[in-house]
Each structure stands twice: as C-alpha cells, then as structure tokens.
Design an enzyme around this catalytic site. Sequence first.
Site, PDB file in Angstrom:
ATOM      1  N   GLU A 141      53.568 -14.672  40.125  1.00  0.00           N
ATOM      2  CA  GLU A 141      53.218 -15.935  39.518  1.00  0.00           C
ATOM      3  C   GLU A 141      53.898 -16.104  38.146  1.00  0.00           C
ATOM      4  O   GLU A 141      54.388 -15.132  37.560  1.00  0.00           O
ATOM      5  CB  GLU A 141      51.697 -16.022  39.341  1.00  0.00           C
ATOM      6  CG  GLU A 141      50.898 -15.934  40.642  1.00  0.00           C
ATOM      7  CD  GLU A 141      50.796 -17.273  41.359  1.00  0.00           C
ATOM      8  OE1 GLU A 141      51.655 -18.138  41.141  1.00  0.00           O
ATOM      9  OE2 GLU A 141      49.841 -17.445  42.119  1.00  0.00           O
TER      10      GLU A 141
ATOM     11  N   ASN B 222      55.111 -23.678  41.933  1.00  0.00           N
ATOM     12  CA  ASN B 222      55.064 -23.330  40.510  1.00  0.00           C
ATOM     13  C   ASN B 222      56.144 -22.309  40.148  1.00  0.00           C
ATOM     14  O   ASN B 222      56.072 -21.667  39.122  1.00  0.00           O
ATOM     15  CB  ASN B 222      53.675 -22.821  40.111  1.00  0.00           C
ATOM     16  CG  ASN B 222      53.331 -21.491  40.784  1.00  0.00           C
ATOM     17  OD1 ASN B 222      54.090 -20.957  41.599  1.00  0.00           O
ATOM     18  ND2 ASN B 222      52.161 -20.953  40.449  1.00  0.00           N
TER      19      ASN B 222
ATOM     20  N   ASP C 203      54.518  -9.701  50.762  1.00  0.00           N
ATOM     21  CA  ASP C 203      53.214  -9.768  50.125  1.00  0.00           C
ATOM     22  C   ASP C 203      52.113  -9.849  51.177  1.00  0.00           C
ATOM     23  O   ASP C 203      52.371 -10.038  52.360  1.00  0.00           O
ATOM     24  CB  ASP C 203      53.130 -10.958  49.166  1.00  0.00           C
ATOM     25  CG  ASP C 203      53.735 -12.240  49.741  1.00  0.00           C
ATOM     26  OD1 ASP C 203      53.750 -12.381  50.980  1.00  0.00           O
ATOM     27  OD2 ASP C 203      54.190 -13.091  48.966  1.00  0.00           O
TER      28      ASP C 203
ATOM     29  N   HIS D 180      56.989 -19.531  41.766  1.00  0.00           N
ATOM     30  CA  HIS D 180      56.794 -18.115  42.063  1.00  0.00           C
ATOM     31  C   HIS D 180      57.659 -17.675  43.245  1.00  0.00           C
ATOM     32  O   HIS D 180      58.040 -18.478  44.093  1.00  0.00           O
ATOM     33  CB  HIS D 180      55.309 -17.789  42.306  1.00  0.00           C
ATOM     34  CG  HIS D 180      54.732 -18.316  43.586  1.00  0.00           C
ATOM     35  ND1 HIS D 180      53.730 -19.258  43.620  1.00  0.00           N
ATOM     36  CD2 HIS D 180      54.983 -18.018  44.886  1.00  0.00           C
ATOM     37  CE1 HIS D 180      53.398 -19.512  44.874  1.00  0.00           C
ATOM     38  NE2 HIS D 180      54.154 -18.767  45.666  1.00  0.00           N
TER      39      HIS D 180
END
Length: 240
Positions: free
Chosen positions: A142, A135, A67, A137
């Site tokens: 996400e 979280n 990413d 991801h």
Amino acid sequence: MKIILTKDYDELSRTAFKEFDKIVKSEEKPRVGFATGSSPLGLYKEIVNNYSTNKGSYENVDVFNLDEYIGLPENDKNKYSAFLKNNIFNKADFSEENIDLILHNNENIEQECKRYHDILINNPLNLQILGLGANCHIGFNEPGTSFDSVTHIVDLKEETRQSNARFFDSIEEVPTQAITVGIREIMSAENIILVASGQDKADAVHKMLNDEINNTCPASILRVHKSVTVILDEAAASLL
C-alpha cells in the site's frame, strides 16, 4: 520501461500473453509470479486457451503468487490461491509439485514471510505479473510501503477493502490484513509485466508514469527496473 497501448481489454490480454509467452519460452524452467484480480484475468484466459487449443505446455513452470488474505478459511472461494487454481492452474497442465502458493494455511505467518522471502531473493523470478491498484499499490504494498520491503503482513487500507468488497457478500467479510511479497522482491524479478485496464486505473497509471518516484505511489519504483512492460487499454491510458 516499455509501454504498450491497446484499444480495449481483449487486445490488452492478447498482447500481455504474447509478452508472457516470449519470456516463458526463453527459459528451460521458468519461474513466474502470478497476481490475482480482474486485470490479469484476460491474460490467464489466453494462457488456458493456448494450452487447450495450441497444445502449449506449462508443466515445467515454477509457480508463485504475489499475495494472500489473512484469516479466510482454507476452502474459502475468495482466497487468492483459489482464484488462481480455478482460473488458470487447474485449467492447464501446471504441475502441482511446481506450485508454491504463499500462506498454505493461516499458521506461522511470520515464518511464512521469511520462507517466501528466502525463496524469491535467493532464486529471483524470471517473470512477475502485476496488476495496479487504484491507489497505486502493487501486490498489497500500500502507499507508504518502503521500497526496501520484503514479504510482510500488511494492514489493508479502507479504499483497498472497499475496492475488493464486490467479491464478498458484505464489506464486513473483507479481511483487514494480508500477506504480500515485498517491493524489493518484486524488483528482483528479471522481467515484470504490469497490466492496467479501465478508467478507474487512469489516475494511478498517470501517477506511476509521471509523478516523482515516491512510495506514496509504490508502483512508481517500477520506472527504474531494467525490464518492465506496462500494457494499458485506452481507458487506463486516458490521462497520459
């Protein structure tokens, strides 16, 4: 899924290197996707150490990354390409001609999404290295991201921006968007190594391994992959 529990971050990093080394040595020209962030940094130090101390060579490794932020200047120290170059690629014998980092510039982002997707789907990676977001991801996929997603632009959750703000002078400097390899492409890799360290990852680890497979925890899909190794230290595994 193979789960390896380690005592601390140093042992986690050494263990991750052993798994990495085994896979890379099994291929004549291995194709590896590298993640950024603090979790795999110890692994990268072990790779560099293997090069400098044991004469391990990586000149035949085809390199991809997972990413990248959108909107940062090309020479910004917080770009993920800069992180990888500074912490691993420039410290070992990775060949520049074998390094294909996503989003070389900030133009034609949609075209770049298609280019990277075509590369990863038509020639799947031998190994994808992953960290785990607090979280749940993976990459910048996400919660809520489709399991069938491919390389795409993502609006970063506020909790992700807050988590990454420590690398910037202020939260206002943290980009609001990124480009990320999709979950479908991550799952197309022949092997996956995921490393998670620290108490702040314990809840995500628990959800990844125990909750229903659902895109509210994107990493949960890894449980159906044919060859995933999850390496945890005691803190990250504390809720298991």
